[in-house]
Write an enzyme that holds these catalytic residues in place. Structure first.
Site, mmCIF file in Angstrom:
data_model
loop_
_atom_site.group_PDB
_atom_site.id
_atom_site.type_symbol
_atom_site.label_atom_id
_atom_site.label_comp_id
_atom_site.label_asym_id
_atom_site.label_seq_id
_atom_site.Cartn_x
_atom_site.Cartn_y
_atom_site.Cartn_z
ATOM 1 N N LYS A 152 0.840 -1.188 0.000
ATOM 2 C CA LYS A 152 0.000 0.000 0.000
ATOM 3 C C LYS A 152 0.883 1.248 0.000
ATOM 4 O O LYS A 152 1.461 1.614 1.015
ATOM 5 C CB LYS A 152 -0.918 0.043 1.235
ATOM 6 N N GLY A 205 6.490 5.142 8.443
ATOM 7 C CA GLY A 205 5.634 6.318 8.530
ATOM 8 C C GLY A 205 5.803 6.975 9.880
ATOM 9 O O GLY A 205 6.833 6.809 10.551
ATOM 10 N N SER A 206 4.785 7.680 10.297
ATOM 11 C CA SER A 206 4.900 8.457 11.532
ATOM 12 C C SER A 206 4.812 7.552 12.763
ATOM 13 O O SER A 206 4.215 6.477 12.729
ATOM 14 C CB SER A 206 3.782 9.491 11.581
ATOM 15 N N THR A 207 5.399 8.019 13.840
ATOM 16 C CA THR A 207 5.368 7.260 15.096
ATOM 17 C C THR A 207 3.930 7.099 15.570
ATOM 18 O O THR A 207 3.542 6.044 16.082
ATOM 19 C CB THR A 207 6.253 7.965 16.135
ATOM 20 N N GLY A 210 2.327 4.428 13.587
ATOM 21 C CA GLY A 210 3.031 3.193 13.958
ATOM 22 C C GLY A 210 2.520 2.598 15.262
ATOM 23 O O GLY A 210 2.389 1.371 15.385
ATOM 24 N N GLU A 227 9.399 1.476 10.912
ATOM 25 C CA GLU A 227 10.416 2.526 10.686
ATOM 26 C C GLU A 227 9.690 3.845 10.861
ATOM 27 O O GLU A 227 8.865 4.218 10.029
ATOM 28 C CB GLU A 227 10.993 2.429 9.267
ATOM 29 N N CYS A 261 13.086 11.143 7.383
ATOM 30 C CA CYS A 261 13.095 10.634 8.764
ATOM 31 C C CYS A 261 14.478 10.759 9.375
ATOM 32 O O CYS A 261 14.609 10.846 10.593
ATOM 33 C CB CYS A 261 12.645 9.179 8.777
ATOM 34 N N GLU A 354 9.180 16.124 15.596
ATOM 35 C CA GLU A 354 9.652 16.019 14.221
ATOM 36 C C GLU A 354 8.935 17.073 13.383
ATOM 37 O O GLU A 354 7.704 17.076 13.314
ATOM 38 C CB GLU A 354 9.335 14.616 13.698
#
Ligand code: NAD
Length: 453
Positions: A152, A205-207, A210, A227, A261, A354
């Site tokens: 995806k 992607g983003s924390t 995640g 990641e 990142c 971030e």
């Protein structure tokens, strides 16, 4: 349909069918059906097919680079480098099927041996900042290990993933082995995470997202690699080559317009070297070429979307002083100039969250202990650099930093043959290098009795 926007012009550049949960279910069913035959392909033949895929991508590298540059808004020279890495990544893992070695273990009464078995259907969820390159880091080891894939891409940047599926079929990879579903994360991504026939999710992607994926995957005990975000430090000691460190620093945070990142968005500078460092940094930042991604001279393109530009702008809240800024075009397009801030310390928002845009924070430090303390004072631990003329100190500090990837006198983060991934809330697991294969296989232990009783 998904309207795919070109961020440099804010215009629609393509339309692609928008997948929903039903399309995900169909793709998983195709991948499940294709798995038994794909895992049974002889290792040398799987290698040959993956090399063919790499060759097919290389043959179209020019077109893919233009597509990626336009859709993600990245400079064409960078996009070319990324497609080069995609080809290299498929070639690297094409060598893996014949090298997935097990062990023999001495035991009483028989022979004990281990095998690295594929997991089955794996779901790959990818962000928009390095669309095809991050896709390749997951797809190549997944396929090499004998898994089938449902991929995806990010809704904003689905175009090169769709091309990858096409090139894979042309290269002779059987139907159903690699399936692309382009659709929203909250629908398609979530369905992959929930789906009982998906054995593993590999997510970048983003924390925040995640965290939800880790929780969702727990219901079916899926394997998960993550990641996630970063807030990496670029630590510059006064004994470093200050000109070299200052010339490199902008590209380590403004590269990909800061949507990286690994962005070293906290530049920690030893106080004795602060003035010469800032003077050299300003020269480089003011001369950065920000503009049309398809222009060979461009060093930085636009941000990915208007809403993302608003998020990035929110970090310039007037409380943290701006040291200096570069130039950026006026609209149309989602432009944002490279910006250097001078916060009073590490406890302000721009030093903690971030930004994912071209905003750097320069923070002074006195000595080695303070540098390590500031660098580690973050929930993240993805990347970073140490600049010093004292090799022992540089290595000591590199070992002391809680981060998965670190460079000395360099800002490089990623090589196909070396492990990449985060400590702390930057992730779980490793991509690239030999380590990635372990995350796409399970170990099977077989005992063969050779003696009676
Ligand atoms: P994002 O988390 O919003 O989206 C990433 C992917 O997840 C997209 O494909 C999205 O559609 C999907 N998604 C969104 N919601 C979902 C859900 N509920 N369930 C399942 N899937 C869902 O991230 P982004 O904005 O596309 O990318 C930026 C982030 O990615 C930054 O935080 C950046 O640090 C991180 N990133 C990390 C790495 C790394 O290797 N550590 C590399 C690149 C980007």
């Amino acid at each position: 349909m998904i309207e795919v926007i070109e961020p440099a012009s804010a215009e629609v550049m393509a339309e692609v069918p928008r997948a929903g949960a039903e399309e995900v279910d169909e793709a998983v069913a195709r991948a499940k059906a294709a798995f038994p035959a794909w895992r049974a392909v002889a290792p040398a033949d799987r290698s040959r097919l993956l090399r063919g895929l790499a060759d097919g991508l290389e043959a179209r590298a020019g077109d893919l680079a233009v597509l990626e540059a336009r859709n993600a808004g990245k400079p064409i020279a960078d996009a070319r480098g990324e497609i080069g890495m995609v080809v290299e990544c498929f070639r690297y893992y094409a060598a893996a099927p014949e090298r997935l070695l097990g062990q023999t273990i001495p035991v009483a009464g028989g022979v004990d041996m281990t095998f690295r078995e594929p997991l089955g259907v794996v779901g790959l969820i990818v962000p928009w900042n390095f669309p095809l390159v991050i896709t390749s880091w997951k797809t190549a080891p997944a396929l090499a290990a004998g898994n089938t894939v449902v991929l995806k891409p990010a809704e904003l940047t689905p175009l090169t993933a769709i091309e990858l599926e096409r090139v894979a079929l042309e290269a002779g990879i059987p139907e159903g082995v690699l399936n692309v579903v382009a659709g929203p994360g909250s629908v398609c991504g979530q369905r992959l995470v929930e789906h009982p026939d998906v054995a593993k999710i590999a997510f970048t992607g983003s924390t925040e997202v995640g965290r939800g994926i880790a929780a969702g995957a727990a219901r079916t005990i899926k394997r998960v690699t993550l990641e996630l975000g970063g807030k990496s430090a670029n630590v510059v000691f006064a004994d470093a080559d200050i000109e070299a460190a200052a010339a490199a620093a902008p590209f380590a945070v403004f590269g990909n317009a800061g949507q990286d990142c690994c962005a070293r968005s906290r530049i920690l500078v030893q106080r004795d070297a602060l003035d010469p460092f800032m003077a050299a940094l300003e020269r480089t930042v003011r001369s950065m070429v920000v503009g049309d991604p398809l222009d060979e001279a461009t060093q930085m393109g636009p941000l990915i979307s208007e809403s993302h530009r608003e998020t990035v702008a929110s970090f310039l809240d007037g409380e943290v002083p701006v040291a200096f800024r570069g130039d950026a075009p006026d609209g149309p397009g989602y432009w944002f100039p490279p910006t250097v801030l001078e916060p009073s310390g590490n406890d302000v928002r721009v030093a903690r969250e971030e930004v994912f845009g071209p905003v750097a924070a320069v923070i002074p430090f006195e000595d080695e202990a303070e540098a390590v303390a500031i660098a580690n004072d973050t929930i993240y631990g993805l990347s970073g650099s140490v600049w010093s003329g004292d090799g022992a100190r540089a290595l000591r500090v590199a070992r002391a930093l809680d981060t998965g990837v670190i460079s000395i006198n360099s800002n490089s983060s990623v090589r196909v043959s070396t492990p990449f991934g985060g400590f702390k809330q930057s992730g779980v697991g490793r991509e690239l290098g030999p380590d990635a294969l372990e995350h796409y296989t399970d170990v099977k232990n077989v005992y063969y009795a050779t003696e009676e009783g």
